[in-house]
Design a protein around this motif. Structure first.
Motif, short mmCIF file in Angstrom:
data_model
loop_
_atom_site.label_atom_id
_atom_site.label_comp_id
_atom_site.label_asym_id
_atom_site.label_seq_id
_atom_site.Cartn_x
_atom_site.Cartn_y
_atom_site.Cartn_z
N UNK A 181 10.50 16.56 -5.51
CA UNK A 181 11.56 16.05 -6.16
C UNK A 181 12.58 15.54 -5.25
N UNK A 182 12.47 16.02 -3.84
CA UNK A 182 13.33 15.73 -2.59
C UNK A 182 12.79 14.68 -2.10
N UNK A 183 11.34 14.79 -1.74
CA UNK A 183 10.75 14.01 -0.69
C UNK A 183 10.41 12.53 -1.36
N UNK A 184 10.18 12.56 -2.66
CA UNK A 184 9.66 11.28 -3.15
C UNK A 184 10.74 10.26 -3.36
N UNK A 185 11.91 10.65 -3.73
CA UNK A 185 13.11 9.88 -3.77
C UNK A 185 13.46 9.35 -2.19
N UNK A 186 13.33 10.30 -1.19
CA UNK A 186 13.80 10.19 0.06
C UNK A 186 12.72 9.17 0.79
N UNK A 187 11.47 9.24 0.41
CA UNK A 187 10.53 8.24 1.02
C UNK A 187 10.61 6.83 0.49
N UNK A 188 10.89 6.83 -0.84
CA UNK A 188 11.24 5.67 -1.22
C UNK A 188 12.51 4.68 -0.88
N UNK A 189 13.78 5.68 -0.52
CA UNK A 189 14.72 5.07 0.12
C UNK A 189 14.64 4.58 1.61
N UNK A 190 13.59 5.46 2.21
CA UNK A 190 13.32 5.13 3.82
C UNK A 190 12.57 3.79 3.68
N UNK A 191 11.53 3.89 2.97
CA UNK A 191 10.57 2.74 2.99
C UNK A 191 11.24 1.39 2.46
N UNK A 192 12.05 1.37 1.50
CA UNK A 192 12.74 0.21 1.06
C UNK A 192 13.89 -0.21 2.12
N UNK A 215 0.86 -1.24 0.14
CA UNK A 215 0.01 0.09 -0.03
C UNK A 215 0.76 1.30 0.20
N UNK A 216 1.86 1.31 0.87
CA UNK A 216 2.69 2.37 0.77
C UNK A 216 3.43 2.61 -0.24
N UNK A 217 3.99 1.40 -1.02
CA UNK A 217 4.63 1.35 -2.03
C UNK A 217 3.82 2.15 -3.39
N UNK A 218 2.58 1.87 -3.42
CA UNK A 218 1.55 2.35 -4.24
C UNK A 218 1.60 3.66 -4.53
N UNK A 219 1.73 4.50 -3.24
CA UNK A 219 1.65 5.84 -3.24
C UNK A 219 2.84 6.61 -3.99
N UNK A 220 3.73 5.68 -4.19
CA UNK A 220 4.92 6.42 -5.17
C UNK A 220 4.25 6.56 -6.53
#
Length: 192
Positions: A74-85, A51-56
């Motif tokens: 542009x800053x938050x999106x890859x940061x959120x991905x990196x934190x989740x992964x 579910x969290x991944x689909x928000x990407x």
């Protein structure tokens, strides 16, 4: 703050809940998968991770469709991905479903790219994620999802698709990091 950025922040806020589901020993039982068992808490964690991944995808789609792309996004999106992964990969090592050396390689690449982005930000530039980086993220998400689900539904056939996907994710992650640095090396070269 616009809607896509709020969706990205929701992904970040789901990470602690995901960590609790995966690391606290809830006694919710298990589901039988042939010779293997899937703890219900891992199933719930996997669903939350997916579910969290689909928000990407959702935040990016809305931002592009409604022209709401911002530097913050542009800053938050890859940061959120990196934190989740990163959280998911570390938990997979903890529960014995992923080799630590692969996780170290993947997370090291993420730190290196984040460092490059920080140098660029210090120079007044924002480096957006590349197409290869986006592919890398989705392969990581697929591999992590399969591993969190203990390779369901393929566990019945003893086919290690999750492990194979993790190795593929590692290869693409390392290559995309190399590609990202090659294309953006001018940031390091020209920094003051």
């Amino acid at each position: 703050m616009n809607l896509p950025n709020k969706i990205t922040l929701s992904r970040i806020f789901l990470i602690p809940i995901f960590i609790i589901l995966m690391s606290v020993p809830f006694e919710w039982g298990t589901l039988s998968m042939g010779e293997r068992e899937l703890p219900v808490s891992h199933l719930c964690g996997a669903i939350l991770f997916i579910l969290a991944s689909t928000t990407d995808w959702i935040d990016g789609y809305i931002a592009r469709k409604h022209n709401l792309v911002t530097n913050l996004g542009k800053f938050l999106d890859p940061l959120a991905d990196k934190l989740l992964v990163s959280a998911a990969l570390i938990l997979l090592v903890e529960i014995g479903l992923a080799p630590a050396w692969i996780v170290i390689l993947i997370i090291s690449r993420e730190f290196a790219v984040t460092g490059l982005r920080l140098v660029a930000a210090g120079e007044g530039s924002v480096l957006a994620a590349s197409q290869m980086g986006k592919l890398k993220t989705w392969i990581q998400i697929i591999a992590i999802s399969l591993l969190l689900l203990h390779n369901w539904p393929l566990a019945f056939f003893s086919f290690p698709l999750g492990t194979i996907a993790l190795y593929l994710a590692m290869i693409i992650t390392v290559y995309s990091g190399y590609d990202y640095f090659k294309k953006n090396w001018h940031v390091m070269r020209d920094s003051k």
